[in-house]
Each structure stands twice: as C-alpha cells, then as structure tokens.
Scaffold this active site. Structure first.
Site, PDB file in Angstrom:
ATOM      1  N   GLU A  26      48.720  85.739  76.684  1.00 61.33           N
ATOM      2  CA  GLU A  26      47.710  86.118  77.829  1.00 61.33           C
ATOM      3  C   GLU A  26      46.448  85.373  77.504  1.00 61.33           C
ATOM      4  OE1 GLU A  26      47.656  89.975  79.342  1.00 61.33           O
ATOM      5  OE2 GLU A  26      45.768  89.642  80.456  1.00 61.33           O
ATOM      6  N   ASN A  27      45.863  85.693  76.442  1.00 63.45           N
ATOM      7  CA  ASN A  27      44.469  85.295  75.897  1.00 63.45           C
ATOM      8  C   ASN A  27      44.333  83.842  75.973  1.00 63.45           C
ATOM      9  OD1 ASN A  27      44.185  87.987  76.083  1.00 63.45           O
ATOM     10  ND2 ASN A  27      43.767  88.291  74.029  1.00 63.45           N
ATOM     11  N   TRP A  76      40.719  92.069  62.516  1.00 66.11           N
ATOM     12  CA  TRP A  76      40.034  93.311  62.276  1.00 66.11           C
ATOM     13  C   TRP A  76      40.931  94.379  62.291  1.00 66.11           C
ATOM     14  CZ3 TRP A  76      36.059  95.785  66.165  1.00 66.11           C
ATOM     15  CH2 TRP A  76      35.400  97.009  65.451  1.00 66.11           C
ATOM     16  N   TYR A 117      38.100  94.156  55.466  1.00 68.52           N
ATOM     17  CA  TYR A 117      39.193  94.680  56.520  1.00 68.52           C
ATOM     18  C   TYR A 117      40.476  95.352  56.041  1.00 68.52           C
ATOM     19  CZ  TYR A 117      36.489  91.675  59.872  1.00 68.52           C
ATOM     20  OH  TYR A 117      35.855  91.274  61.099  1.00 68.52           O
ATOM     21  N   GLN A 160      49.594  90.011  74.480  1.00 63.25           N
ATOM     22  CA  GLN A 160      48.139  89.803  74.630  1.00 63.25           C
ATOM     23  C   GLN A 160      47.742  88.663  74.262  1.00 63.25           C
ATOM     24  OE1 GLN A 160      46.534  93.217  72.340  1.00 63.25           O
ATOM     25  NE2 GLN A 160      46.814  94.884  74.013  1.00 63.25           N
ATOM     26  N   GLY A 203      41.140  89.324  69.365  1.00 55.45           N
ATOM     27  CA  GLY A 203      41.805  90.300  68.803  1.00 55.45           C
ATOM     28  C   GLY A 203      43.084  90.554  69.592  1.00 55.45           C
TER      29      GLY A 203
HETATM   30  N1  LIG Z   1      31.440  90.004  62.036  1.00 57.25           N
HETATM   31  C1  LIG Z   1      31.683  91.365  62.570  1.00 57.25           C
HETATM   32  O1  LIG Z   1      30.914  92.259  62.204  1.00 57.25           O
HETATM   33  C2  LIG Z   1      33.010  91.548  63.263  1.00 57.25           C
HETATM   34  C3  LIG Z   1      32.941  92.745  63.986  1.00 57.25           C
HETATM   35  C4  LIG Z   1      34.081  92.979  64.677  1.00 57.25           C
HETATM   36  C5  LIG Z   1      35.078  91.986  65.163  1.00 57.25           C
HETATM   37  N2  LIG Z   1      35.067  90.946  64.394  1.00 57.25           N
HETATM   38  C6  LIG Z   1      36.001  89.753  64.429  1.00 57.25           C
HETATM   39  O2  LIG Z   1      36.460  89.543  65.753  1.00 57.25           O
HETATM   40  C7  LIG Z   1      37.631  89.736  65.882  1.00 57.25           C
HETATM   41  C8  LIG Z   1      38.247  90.114  67.380  1.00 57.25           C
HETATM   42  O3  LIG Z   1      37.430  91.541  67.661  1.00 57.25           O
HETATM   43  P1  LIG Z   1      38.037  92.651  68.529  1.00 57.25           P
HETATM   44  O4  LIG Z   1      39.293  92.717  67.839  1.00 57.25           O
HETATM   45  O5  LIG Z   1      36.917  93.433  68.842  1.00 57.25           O
HETATM   46  O6  LIG Z   1      38.194  91.520  69.814  1.00 57.25           O
HETATM   47  P2  LIG Z   1      38.549  91.776  71.336  1.00 57.25           P
HETATM   48  O7  LIG Z   1      39.050  90.939  71.798  1.00 57.25           O
HETATM   49  O8  LIG Z   1      37.191  92.131  72.212  1.00 57.25           O
HETATM   50  O9  LIG Z   1      39.538  93.308  71.364  1.00 57.25           O
HETATM   51  C9  LIG Z   1      40.608  93.241  70.964  1.00 57.25           C
HETATM   52  C10 LIG Z   1      41.430  94.342  71.575  1.00 57.25           C
HETATM   53  O10 LIG Z   1      41.472  94.283  72.988  1.00 57.25           O
HETATM   54  C11 LIG Z   1      42.843  94.497  73.477  1.00 57.25           C
HETATM   55  N3  LIG Z   1      43.257  93.237  74.107  1.00 57.25           N
HETATM   56  C12 LIG Z   1      43.176  92.067  73.623  1.00 57.25           C
HETATM   57  N4  LIG Z   1      43.747  91.049  74.436  1.00 57.25           N
HETATM   58  C13 LIG Z   1      44.343  91.982  75.492  1.00 57.25           C
HETATM   59  C14 LIG Z   1      45.125  91.504  76.873  1.00 57.25           C
HETATM   60  N5  LIG Z   1      45.401  90.103  77.139  1.00 57.25           N
HETATM   61  N6  LIG Z   1      45.548  92.542  77.578  1.00 57.25           N
HETATM   62  C15 LIG Z   1      45.185  93.996  77.222  1.00 57.25           C
HETATM   63  N7  LIG Z   1      44.565  94.393  75.949  1.00 57.25           N
HETATM   64  C16 LIG Z   1      43.847  93.092  75.428  1.00 57.25           C
HETATM   65  C17 LIG Z   1      43.484  94.763  72.375  1.00 57.25           C
HETATM   66  O11 LIG Z   1      43.465  96.358  72.091  1.00 57.25           O
HETATM   67  P3  LIG Z   1      44.581  97.369  72.125  1.00 57.25           P
HETATM   68  O12 LIG Z   1      44.728  97.226  70.669  1.00 57.25           O
HETATM   69  O13 LIG Z   1      43.892  98.566  72.277  1.00 57.25           O
HETATM   70  O14 LIG Z   1      45.761  96.942  72.841  1.00 57.25           O
HETATM   71  C18 LIG Z   1      42.982  94.385  71.060  1.00 57.25           C
HETATM   72  O15 LIG Z   1      43.183  94.698  70.023  1.00 57.25           O
HETATM   73  C19 LIG Z   1      38.214  90.629  64.842  1.00 57.25           C
HETATM   74  O16 LIG Z   1      39.639  90.709  64.711  1.00 57.25           O
HETATM   75  C20 LIG Z   1      37.384  90.083  63.812  1.00 57.25           C
HETATM   76  O17 LIG Z   1      37.984  89.032  63.368  1.00 57.25           O
HETATM   77  C21 LIG Z   1      33.915  90.622  63.628  1.00 57.25           C
END
Ligand SMILES: NC(=O)c1ccc[n+]([C@@H]2O[C@H](COP(=O)([O-])OP(=O)(O)OC[C@H]3O[C@@H](n4cnc5c(N)ncnc54)[C@H](OP(=O)(O)O)[C@@H]3O)[C@@H](O)[C@H]2O)c1
Length: 337
Positions: free
Chosen positions: A310-311, A24, A66, A307, A301
C-alpha cells in the site's frame, strides 16, 4: 506492481529509492522472550525485506542499536536488527543495495560504549560491518549529536572511514540545523568528508524540521530522508476508532504522546479527503511528503506485507495544487503547539 523510483541523495551521486525501508520495528510474534521483550518474527521479516527489494526498494535504513520490537532497547538486545539484516544481505545482491546504518547510542555499559568519539565510532563501525556481514556501509549516520565530543574529532574519524573505504557517504540524524551547519563548516575548514544527508522526524503532524532545518537543506543541497512519515501509524489511520490489538501503541510507549485530540481530529479530516480521492490515508500522507521539495525519500516502516504494498503505491499518487491547498488548510486549522 508499483516499482520504486530513484533520486540522488542530496548533492551526492548516490541514487536511493524514493521510499526507503526502515527497520526500527519489525513483524513480531505474540510471545515475549526471557527479558520480557516481544520476539521478532524473523521469517516474516526476511520475507518483508525480500518483497521490498523485489518491488525496487534499493535503500534500507537501520541502526546499530535497533532491536526491532521495543523502545527503549535494552543493552542486551542491541545489534539484533543489523545481525538479521546481515543474514538477509547474504541472500540478495548486496552491491545493488544502499545500506544505511547509524552510530551514537549506547551499545554497552562502559563509558566509551556510546557517543561520537573516535574510540567509539571505530569500534562501532567494526561491529556493524561484522553484524551486517559486509565490507562497507553506504551511508553511515550520526544517530544524534554528542555534545561531549568535539565535532572536529567526529568529522576527522568519519573522514578516515571514508578514506579506508569502510563507509561511502556520511550523514546525520536528529541534529538541529545549527549543529549540521557547524559540522559542514568544520568539514570545509579542514577539507574533510561532509554530511550529504540529514534524517529528521517529519510528517504532516510533526513539522518542526520546516523551521530551521529545511532552509539549511535548501541552501546546502542536503538530502532529507525523513523518519516516522506516518507518525508511527497515526497517519495510516491505525488509531482511528481505537487501538488495534496488534498496533505499535500496544507494545511501544513511543506512540502514546501522539494520540492527542489535535492529531486525531487532523487524521479524521485527512481520512475523509483520502476517501474522496480514492486513495488510502497512508498513501495520501506519504504522497504529501513526496511532494515536499526538500524531501528526498521518506523512510517507511511496515510490519505487514499489505502495508508495504500500500505504501509503495503512494509513489503513483499525484496531488494537485488544489489537493495540497486543502491539506494545508486542514493542518493550519490545527497548528502544532
Ligand atoms: N533516526 C531516528 O532517530 C529514527 C527514529 C525513528 C525511526 N527511524 C527510521 O524510520 C523508519 C520508519 O519509522 P516508523 O516505523 O516510525 O515509520 P511510520 O511509517 O511513521 O510508522 C510505521 C508504522 O505505521 C503502521 N503502518 C505503516 N504503513 C501502514 C499502512 N499502510 N496501513 C496501516 N498501518 C501502517 C505500522 O504500524 P503497526 O505495526 O502498528 O501496524 C508501521 O509499523 C524506522 O524503521 C527507522 O528506520 C529513525
């Protein structure tokens, strides 16, 4: 190096990695394009995806809509991420990967350029396959419900796609439990392909899925690939002590509603617990999800390679009954409104 582990997606035979890579939001460049949208750092993105695959992640989630850097996505930019992923797929063994994409949201300005009608799905799948430069989509998901189209029309169309071999499995995202239930009933009644998975929003701060969706998931054996597992960075501690300049909140309005007193208090307490356990907050948050019996695989994400690494290490984190109780107590002290 931690390597991803694999699990069946619901009752299907498809094996997905226990952490799925989301697309995303992607690594960005500081400058804006002529539409005022932050530009994607394509080289950094391709490197990030490569790293994920090298570490054993076999499943990538995307959507036809996206763009990678801004929400809501302008219609001019839709399809961008699928196109980039198509470029990436040319550099790896595509058949070893599980590619999940979605259809539902607006892809153009015409009345049939969105939704779950036969007309829109048939056009959308053709476009996604072209952008992804692949002959098939492993998991094709309805990105959200479309109340203006009969479910029967949608399921008949998805069934046709599976019969044609263009799509291997189907799932849905953002459907309420009763909608999933109705879709399964339509498929059963007509002998059509059934949804094998749901893709809800689910993390320690946002637990609505537990109320009605998870009971259905248990009953029907559906796979759950949950999105925003770190509440867009909050549960990784990204917003403890203010906003980092490059954090998502600085360019996406979707984070602001999450920055509440309640959420920040929970995050602070979880951060203390993570430190005591010798893991990071992101790892604790992902490990909690991996310990929920309904969750097949969180979709992570990451905008930086650190990141991602770590994840993925969250796969190694074991939470004892005592740990889970402590987390529960923290969450119950601050119930969701
Ligand atoms: N079906 C739907 O409607 C829908 C909606 C949303 C998402 N999705 C899917 O779900 C995926 C994940 O969603 P999301 O990106 O919101 O997931 P998330 O894991 O909740 O957030 C990811 C963000 O958290 C931060 N992050 C991740 N790991 C980190 C770490 N180890 N340390 C510090 N910060 C960390 C980063 O932000 P920073 O960039 O700010 O560092 C990263 O961009 C999307 O890519 C997409 O494929 C689907």
């Amino acid at each position: 190096m931690t390597r991803a582990q694999y699990i069946n997606l619901g009752r299907s035979g498809l094996k997905v990695s226990r952490l799925i890579l989301g697309t995303w939001y992607l690594p960005t460049l500081p400058e804006l394009d002529s539409y005022g949208v932050r530009r994607i750092n394509e080289e950094a993105t391709l490197r990030l995806w490569r790293k994920a695959v090298d570490m054993g992640v076999n499943t990538i989630d995307t959507a036809n809509r996206y763009h990678g850097a801004i929400a809501p996505v302008p219609v001019t930019h839709v399809g961008y991420v699928e196109r980039l992923l198509g470029r990436f797929l040319k550099t790896v063994d595509r058949d070893s990967l599980v590619i999940a994409t979605k259809v539902r949201f607006r892809m153009g300005n015409g009345p049939n350029d969105e939704g779950l009608s036969r007309k829109h799905i048939l056009k959308a799948v053709k476009d996604s396959l072209e952008r992804l430069q692949t002959g098939y989509i492993d998991l094709y998901q309805a990105h959200g419900p479309d109340p203006s189209t009969p479910l029967e029309e949608t399921m008949r169309t998805l069934d046709y796609l599976v019969k044609e071999g263009l799509v291997h499995y189907v799932g849905c995202s953002n459907f309420q439990a009763w909608m999933v239930s109705e879709a399964l009933a339509v498929s059963q009644r007509l002998g059509l392909v059934e949804f094998v998975s749901v893709q809800p929003l689910y993390n320690m701060l946002q637990r609505d899925a537990e109320k009605e969706l998870f009971p259905l998931v248990r009953e029907k054996g559906l796979g759950v690939i949950c999105y925003s597992p770190l509440a867009q960075g909050l549960l990784a501690g990204r917003y403890l002590g203010g906003r980092a300049q490059d954090a998502r909140a600085s360019y996406s309005p979707s984070v602001n509603p999450l920055l509440t007193e309640r959420n920040l208090q929970i995050v602070e307490q979880l951060a203390v617990m993570a430190k005591e356990k010798g893991v990071t907050l992101a790892q604790l948050s992902l490990a909690w999800l991996l310990h929920q019996p309904e969750v097949t695989a969180p979709i992570i994400g990451a905008t930086k390679p650190e990141q991602l690494e770590e994840n993925l290490q969250a796969l190694e984190v074991k939470l004892s009954a005592e740990d889970l109780k402590r987390i529960n107590e923290i969450l119950e002290r601050h119930p969701q409104q």
